[in-house]
Write an enzyme that holds these catalytic residues in place. Structure first.
Site, PDB file in Angstrom:
ATOM      1  CD  GLU A  24      -2.697   1.253   2.752  1.00  0.00           C
ATOM      2  OE1 GLU A  24      -3.474   2.194   2.813  1.00  0.00           O
ATOM      3  OE2 GLU A  24      -2.578   0.089   3.385  1.00  0.00           O
ATOM      4  N   PRO A  30       6.727  -8.905  -8.067  1.00  0.00           N
ATOM      5  CG  PRO A  30       7.748 -10.940  -7.049  1.00  0.00           C
ATOM      6  CD  PRO A  30       7.682  -9.402  -6.982  1.00  0.00           C
ATOM      7  N   PRO A  62      -9.947  40.950  19.622  1.00  0.00           N
ATOM      8  CG  PRO A  62     -10.644  39.262  21.187  1.00  0.00           C
ATOM      9  CD  PRO A  62     -10.511  39.823  19.975  1.00  0.00           C
ATOM     10  CG  ASP A 109      -7.205  51.749  16.880  1.00  0.00           C
ATOM     11  OD1 ASP A 109      -6.918  52.809  16.292  1.00  0.00           O
ATOM     12  OD2 ASP A 109      -8.142  51.156  17.058  1.00  0.00           O
ATOM     13  CE  LYS A 141     -10.015  57.436  17.443  1.00  0.00           C
ATOM     14  NZ  LYS A 141      -9.279  56.656  16.460  1.00  0.00           N
ATOM     15  CB  THR A 183     -17.016  42.594  18.750  1.00  0.00           C
ATOM     16  OG1 THR A 183     -17.211  43.907  19.509  1.00  0.00           O
ATOM     17  CG2 THR A 183     -18.080  41.696  19.127  1.00  0.00           C
ATOM     18  CB  ALA A 184     -14.492  43.537  23.302  1.00  0.00           C
ATOM     19  CG  MET A 211     -14.560  52.181  24.783  1.00  0.00           C
ATOM     20  SD  MET A 211     -14.738  53.341  23.352  1.00  0.00           S
ATOM     21  CE  MET A 211     -16.659  52.924  22.937  1.00  0.00           C
TER      22      MET A 211
END
Length: 478
Positions: free
Chosen positions: A25, A46, A233, A256, A278, A339-340, A393
């Protein structure tokens, strides 16, 4: 360049003679692989020694090359004119004899599963021909090589084969019409973006690519564009594959403050990286300046990646950036991120929309432009005991958020969950009740990126917090 255990090469076997011994195989897999590369395989074994897999392989013509069976054992006279030799033999003595005979004829040899008699090895293969990827562990851990192959398979869509073939057709025109350097790279980066989709190139793909070549040739700045990318995140493994590809194709990255170093490490080495974060109570880059930089770099023909923490479209001021880019007629694409709020749910092991506890989930900003609570929020609607509310936030406003919700009818005993630096090594989290929200946030630290979850989906964690320290995984399982 560090030390290499072996040299990875891609050997052209088209119409070249390869000798094989054995009918197992494993030999059948090797013979099929070699024939797929265009080799003319002479198989010596063979007939009575052929496994069912080899019999089936010989009965079906290969997609390329050919396999010719010789009904006899191998001998020392079979190696003349061969490019390589592969032997599948049991005994070490026979393996040594096969290897010595091949080497005496000047033929590189591989003896299956016997590294001591191998001049080369077969690795795991990812086939998107003409794109072919080989993976080797130098024979030390084949199963690990297969696991790596499976991981790479998920990264490379099957349609990549068609795009690679189209790239071959376009190459001469690109070389002829576009100068080496930024222009050519701009074309191939844009082409590669399209190649990494689930769709094969259609009848229009070649014409579209040729039109883009013409556009670049006439106006080099035509390659400029912006991609808004969600960095998730914080944990690099939570990036989407599309986000990684964008980072690796960027000329300029405007990122960021909350984007982790691990994520930036995945970016193209030559990319210019500029921090434009920011943050509350810190010196920040104005949004107008960020918009101006995106436009400036894109009009200079650069691929600009605007890398934002979390998801681009959730409290990321993407709307202002999109408006500016559309106003300047600059092509822009969005790559969403995790997203967080999803990271909060994963960290606490809860469903934000558990059918018995919450019929809706809301994402709410925790502060206004003036740095206080948003005055235009419907606090009575937010004080819903059958919803999960996530405040982004909101660290500095935690006590005021709790007071507003309680004043509008939400019980003081409503469970809350708070986390800072979600998915990172220094993640901190705690649970309790709405009455204690301000104290929980103060303990975690208001200067850190805080996410607040309010709702009955966190009830088990609130109970555990009241009872004493408990592992979050145990609470989630309970």
């Amino acid at each position: 360049m560090g030390q290499l255990a072996s040299l990875p090469v891609f050997f052209d076997l088209a119409a070249k003679r390869v000798v094989m011994a054995g009918g197992s195989e494993g030999a059948a897999w090797k013979a099929e692989l070699l024939a797929s590369a265009g080799a003319h395989v002479d198989l010596y074994a063979p007939t009575e020694a052929l496994d069912d897999e080899m019999v089936a392989l010989l009965a079906a013509p290969p997609v390329s090359g050919r396999i010719l069976h010789h009904d006899r054992p191998w001998s020392t006279d079979i190696f003349a004119g061969a490019a390589i030799a592969v032997g599948d033999v049991e005994a070490d003595a026979e393996a040594q004899a096969f290897a010595c005979a091949a080497r005496a004829a000047g033929v590189p040899v591989n003896v299956v599963d016997k590294p001591a008699f191998c001049d080369f090895r077969f690795g795991s293969i990812v086939n998107r021909s003409p794109v072919v990827i080989g993976i080797s562990t130098d024979g030390a851990a084949p199963i690990l090589g297969q696991a790596i192959r499976r991981r790479i398979e998920t990264l490379l869509p099957p349609a990549l084969a068609g795009w690679a073939a189209l790239a071959s057709k376009l190459r001469a025109e690109v070389v002829d019409r576009l100068a080496p350097g930024p222009l050519r790279r701009a074309f191939w980066e844009r082409f590669s973006d399209r190649a990494f989709t689930t769709r094969a190139p259609d009848a229009n793909a070649e014409r579209d690519a040729q039109d883009f070549v013409g556009g670049l040739a006439r106006s080099p700045e035509a390659g400029g564009r912006v991609t808004l990318v969600g960095a998730g995140p914080g944990e690099a493994e939570l990036l989407t594959l599309k986000a990684v590809r964008a980072l690796q194709a960027a000329d300029v990255i405007l990122f960021d403050d909350l984007v982790s170093d691990d994520i930036l490490e995945l970016a193209r080495r030559e990319a210019k990286r500029m921090l434009v974060g920011k943050r509350a109570a810190r010196e920040s880059c104005r949004q107008e300046d960020i918009n101006r930089m995106m436009v400036q770099f894109a009009k200079a023909g650069k691929h600009v990646v605007r890398l934002k923490s979390g998801d681009v479209s959730v409290f990321g001021r993407a709307g202002e950036e999109l408006n500016e880019l559309h106003r300047e007629n600059i092509p822009v694409a969005i790559v969403p991120g995790i997203t967080a709020a999803s990271a909060l749910a994963a960290s606490f092991g809860v469903s934000l929309t558990h059918r018995d506890r919450a019929q809706q989930v809301r994402f709410v900003t925790g502060h206004s432009k003036r740095g206080d609570l948003p005055e235009d929020l419907d606090w009575r609607a937010l004080a819903d005991d059958h919803a999960t509310t996530i405040f982004y936030m909101g660290g500095r406003m935690a006590s005021k958020i709790a007071a507003r919700l309680i004043a509008n009818g939400l019980p003081e005993t409503t469970p809350v969950a708070v986390a800072a630096n979600l998915s990172r090594d220094d993640e901190t989290k705690a649970a309790g009740t709405l009455a204690s929200l301000g104290a929980i946030v103060a303990q975690i630290g208001v200067d850190r990126p805080i996410l607040i979850g309010v709702g009955r989906v966190f009830a088990a964690h609130a109970r555990a917090a009241a009872a004493g320290p408990t592992d979050v995984a145990e609470v989630a399982a309970g």
